[in-house]
Design an enzyme around this catalytic site. Structure first.
Site, PDB file in Angstrom:
ATOM      1  N   ARG A 163       0.814  -1.227   0.000  1.00  0.00           N
ATOM      2  CA  ARG A 163       0.000   0.000   0.000  1.00  0.00           C
ATOM      3  C   ARG A 163       0.845   1.274   0.000  1.00  0.00           C
ATOM      4  O   ARG A 163       0.537   2.258   0.652  1.00  0.00           O
ATOM      5  CB  ARG A 163      -0.973   0.037   1.209  1.00  0.00           C
ATOM      6  CG  ARG A 163      -1.868  -1.160   1.327  1.00  0.00           C
ATOM      7  CD  ARG A 163      -2.806  -1.298   0.132  1.00  0.00           C
ATOM      8  NE  ARG A 163      -3.638  -2.479   0.286  1.00  0.00           N
ATOM      9  CZ  ARG A 163      -3.301  -3.683  -0.186  1.00  0.00           C
ATOM     10  NH1 ARG A 163      -2.176  -3.846  -0.871  1.00  0.00           N
ATOM     11  NH2 ARG A 163      -4.109  -4.704  -0.006  1.00  0.00           N
ATOM     12  N   SER A 210     -10.651  -2.225   2.436  1.00  0.00           N
ATOM     13  CA  SER A 210     -10.049  -2.234   3.773  1.00  0.00           C
ATOM     14  C   SER A 210      -9.754  -0.815   4.230  1.00  0.00           C
ATOM     15  O   SER A 210      -9.140  -0.035   3.499  1.00  0.00           O
ATOM     16  CB  SER A 210      -8.755  -3.036   3.766  1.00  0.00           C
ATOM     17  OG  SER A 210      -9.070  -4.393   3.567  1.00  0.00           O
ATOM     18  N   GLU A 280      -5.528   2.927   5.647  1.00  0.00           N
ATOM     19  CA  GLU A 280      -5.171   2.613   4.256  1.00  0.00           C
ATOM     20  C   GLU A 280      -5.899   3.572   3.313  1.00  0.00           C
ATOM     21  O   GLU A 280      -5.391   3.930   2.259  1.00  0.00           O
ATOM     22  CB  GLU A 280      -5.572   1.160   3.958  1.00  0.00           C
ATOM     23  CG  GLU A 280      -5.371   0.777   2.511  1.00  0.00           C
ATOM     24  CD  GLU A 280      -5.650  -0.701   2.228  1.00  0.00           C
ATOM     25  OE1 GLU A 280      -5.424  -1.549   3.115  1.00  0.00           O
ATOM     26  OE2 GLU A 280      -6.098  -0.984   1.107  1.00  0.00           O
TER      27      GLU A 280
HETATM   28  C1  LIG Z   1     -14.585  -3.758  -2.478  1.00  0.00           C
HETATM   29  C2  LIG Z   1     -13.161  -3.258  -2.521  1.00  0.00           C
HETATM   30  C3  LIG Z   1     -12.109  -4.158  -2.535  1.00  0.00           C
HETATM   31  C4  LIG Z   1     -10.783  -3.712  -2.550  1.00  0.00           C
HETATM   32  N1  LIG Z   1      -9.780  -4.628  -2.567  1.00  0.00           N
HETATM   33  C5  LIG Z   1      -8.494  -4.214  -2.632  1.00  0.00           C
HETATM   34  C6  LIG Z   1      -7.414  -5.161  -2.687  1.00  0.00           C
HETATM   35  O1  LIG Z   1      -7.621  -6.357  -2.699  1.00  0.00           O
HETATM   36  N2  LIG Z   1      -6.152  -4.677  -2.742  1.00  0.00           N
HETATM   37  C7  LIG Z   1      -5.878  -3.333  -2.747  1.00  0.00           C
HETATM   38  O2  LIG Z   1      -4.699  -2.964  -2.814  1.00  0.00           O
HETATM   39  N3  LIG Z   1      -6.879  -2.409  -2.684  1.00  0.00           N
HETATM   40  C8  LIG Z   1      -8.167  -2.811  -2.637  1.00  0.00           C
HETATM   41  N4  LIG Z   1      -9.185  -1.898  -2.580  1.00  0.00           N
HETATM   42  C9  LIG Z   1      -8.853  -0.460  -2.460  1.00  0.00           C
HETATM   43  C10 LIG Z   1      -8.762   0.317  -3.794  1.00  0.00           C
HETATM   44  O3  LIG Z   1      -9.428  -0.334  -4.843  1.00  0.00           O
HETATM   45  C11 LIG Z   1      -7.304   0.573  -4.168  1.00  0.00           C
HETATM   46  O4  LIG Z   1      -6.654   1.359  -3.195  1.00  0.00           O
HETATM   47  C12 LIG Z   1      -7.117   1.267  -5.534  1.00  0.00           C
HETATM   48  O5  LIG Z   1      -5.743   1.319  -5.800  1.00  0.00           O
HETATM   49  C13 LIG Z   1      -7.714   2.675  -5.611  1.00  0.00           C
HETATM   50  O6  LIG Z   1      -7.771   3.041  -6.974  1.00  0.00           O
HETATM   51  P1  LIG Z   1      -8.824   4.106  -7.519  1.00  0.00           P
HETATM   52  O7  LIG Z   1      -8.638   4.251  -8.972  1.00  0.00           O
HETATM   53  O8  LIG Z   1     -10.184   3.787  -7.057  1.00  0.00           O
HETATM   54  O9  LIG Z   1      -8.276   5.424  -6.790  1.00  0.00           O
HETATM   55  P2  LIG Z   1      -9.096   6.549  -6.013  1.00  0.00           P
HETATM   56  O10 LIG Z   1      -9.794   5.934  -4.865  1.00  0.00           O
HETATM   57  O11 LIG Z   1      -9.890   7.371  -6.946  1.00  0.00           O
HETATM   58  O12 LIG Z   1      -7.890   7.430  -5.460  1.00  0.00           O
HETATM   59  C14 LIG Z   1      -7.030   6.924  -4.466  1.00  0.00           C
HETATM   60  C15 LIG Z   1      -5.804   7.840  -4.403  1.00  0.00           C
HETATM   61  O13 LIG Z   1      -5.072   7.709  -5.620  1.00  0.00           O
HETATM   62  C16 LIG Z   1      -4.952   8.991  -6.243  1.00  0.00           C
HETATM   63  N5  LIG Z   1      -5.049   8.785  -7.702  1.00  0.00           N
HETATM   64  C17 LIG Z   1      -6.004   8.109  -8.388  1.00  0.00           C
HETATM   65  N6  LIG Z   1      -5.701   8.094  -9.699  1.00  0.00           N
HETATM   66  C18 LIG Z   1      -4.552   8.786  -9.831  1.00  0.00           C
HETATM   67  C19 LIG Z   1      -3.711   9.141 -10.934  1.00  0.00           C
HETATM   68  N7  LIG Z   1      -4.002   8.778 -12.191  1.00  0.00           N
HETATM   69  N8  LIG Z   1      -2.589   9.857 -10.689  1.00  0.00           N
HETATM   70  C20 LIG Z   1      -2.267  10.241  -9.426  1.00  0.00           C
HETATM   71  N9  LIG Z   1      -3.011   9.956  -8.345  1.00  0.00           N
HETATM   72  C21 LIG Z   1      -4.139   9.234  -8.551  1.00  0.00           C
HETATM   73  C22 LIG Z   1      -6.097   9.824  -5.708  1.00  0.00           C
HETATM   74  O14 LIG Z   1      -5.807  11.197  -5.791  1.00  0.00           O
HETATM   75  C23 LIG Z   1      -6.172   9.322  -4.277  1.00  0.00           C
HETATM   76  O15 LIG Z   1      -5.192   9.953  -3.495  1.00  0.00           O
HETATM   77  C24 LIG Z   1     -10.519  -2.321  -2.563  1.00  0.00           C
HETATM   78  C25 LIG Z   1     -11.590  -1.406  -2.576  1.00  0.00           C
HETATM   79  C26 LIG Z   1     -12.900  -1.871  -2.560  1.00  0.00           C
HETATM   80  C27 LIG Z   1     -14.020  -0.874  -2.579  1.00  0.00           C
END
Ligand SMILES: Cc1cc2nc3c(=O)[nH]c(=O)nc-3n(C[C@H](O)[C@H](O)[C@H](O)COP(=O)(O)OP(=O)(O)OC[C@H]3O[C@@H](n4cnc5c(N)ncnc54)[C@H](O)[C@@H]3O)c2cc1C
Length: 285
Positions: A163, A210, A280
């Site tokens: 993470r 999480s 996280e």
């Molecule tokens: C049901 C569920 C299950 C999940 N399971 C997992 C798992 O198994 N493993 C895991 O690691 N995570 C998991 N996650 C958490 C999440 O999906 C991850 O942290 C994922 O990496 C977030 O990506 P996002 O595109 O949704 O980012 P966002 O939530 O939109 O943003 C998260 C952060 O990243 C930044 N960001 C987003 N895109 C960019 C970009 N292009 N450039 C710069 N910064 C950016 C945002 O500004 C913010 O700070 C889960 C979430 C859910 C809801």
């Protein structure tokens, strides 16, 4: 003057753009479709903007979000194939990339299946699951700094771990991956991973996955369960009955409810177990 190609919206409901379903209104919301428009916009906007991926790791406060919010669309959603290398725009969703790579005879992302995220968000957050990491087959990323300068970073120049990624603080605009050939068992593996995920995690209600990182001593969910907080409710939110590291939105959860549950969980786990839980999720205020 902001480019005419950039769509500017006012008062956009951010709760609709996060998987937890919480968040106020973005004062200014920009939809940007090209690298040159992004660069121009960054040179013109005052405060450093927030970048929205798929909103699956975000806890956004209620009320007005004054910082501009940028969503990458258009060209940032394209994929190009060159042999076994895929050049991927950062707003591509993992689910799409998995389907696309399978169709093109490539594998490698199976164990990440089911993470509801964009590729940019995954690279910035250091996403991983079931012993696989979004960095496993990465070659290089294309990033922009907040002054609008574009450059490439090779995988071996990036620090990443559980993470965590040193890409944070920059905007990921694209990435190239060199995937192995799709083994005949890829589809079956994906099905198994999704089944495992459904068995372990709570997909019945909106959540942001999480909430806490797993400390070295134990899984955060086990610790929360052991201190008796599974199922605890606050307003419209609840600590999931299925996975105690998930907070689920029963319908009308607010930022305050989430903040209370998170702080209360940290306090009780520390008091009873002597372990400090680290968030996280990322907070926007
Ligand atoms: C049901 C569920 C299950 C999940 N399971 C997992 C798992 O198994 N493993 C895991 O690691 N995570 C998991 N996650 C958490 C999440 O999906 C991850 O942290 C994922 O990496 C977030 O990506 P996002 O595109 O949704 O980012 P966002 O939530 O939109 O943003 C998260 C952060 O990243 C930044 N960001 C987003 N895109 C960019 C970009 N292009 N450039 C710069 N910064 C950016 C945002 O500004 C913010 O700070 C889960 C979430 C859910 C809801």
């Amino acid at each position: 003057m902001v480019s005419e190609r950039i769509k500017i919206k006012k008062n956009v409901d951010l709760d609709l753009l996060t998987t937890l379903g919480i968040g106020g209104k973005a004062n200014y919301f920009f939809l940007v479709g090209t690298v040159s428009d992004l660069s121009k916009l960054l040179k013109e906007t005052g405060p450093r903007p927030y970048i929205l991926g798929n909103g699956s790791n975000l806890l956004i406060k209620d009320g007005l979000i004054k910082k501009p919010v940028i969503k990458l669309v258009g060209k940032f959603g394209q994929v190009r194939k060159k042999g076994n290398v895929l050049e991927v725009g950062s707003s591509i969703l993992l689910s799409f990339l998995i389907k696309y790579s399978l169709k093109e005879g490539l594998g490698g992302l199976e164990n990440l299946a089911g993470i509801p995220a964009s590729i940019g968000g995954m690279l910035v957050c250091g996403a991983s699951s079931f012993q696989a990491n979004i960095f496993d087959y990465l070659k290089e990323v294309e990033v922009m700094d907040f002054k609008g300068k574009l450059y490439k970073i090779k995988k071996d120049e990036i620090n990443y771990g559980y993470r965590y990624s040193s890409l944070s603080g920059r905007i990921v605009v694209g990435a190239s991956f060199s995937f192995p050939g799709n083994k005949s068992k890829s589809k079956e593996k994906i099905k198994n991973i999704i089944q495992k995920r459904i068995a372990l995690q709570d997909f019945s209600l909106p959540s942001c996955g999480s909430v806490f990182k797993n400390p070295s001593q134990a899984a955060a969910g086990n610790l929360i369960e052991q201190v008796g907080l599974k199922g605890k409710r606050r307003g419209g939110l609840k600590i999931s009955d299925k996975h105690a590291n998930f907070i689920v939105n029963l319908g009308k959860g607010s930022f305050q409810d989430a903040d209370y549950l998170i702080q209360n969980t940290k306090d009780i786990v520390y008091r009873k177990k002597g372990i400090v839980l680290e968030e996280e999720i990322q907070r926007w205020s």
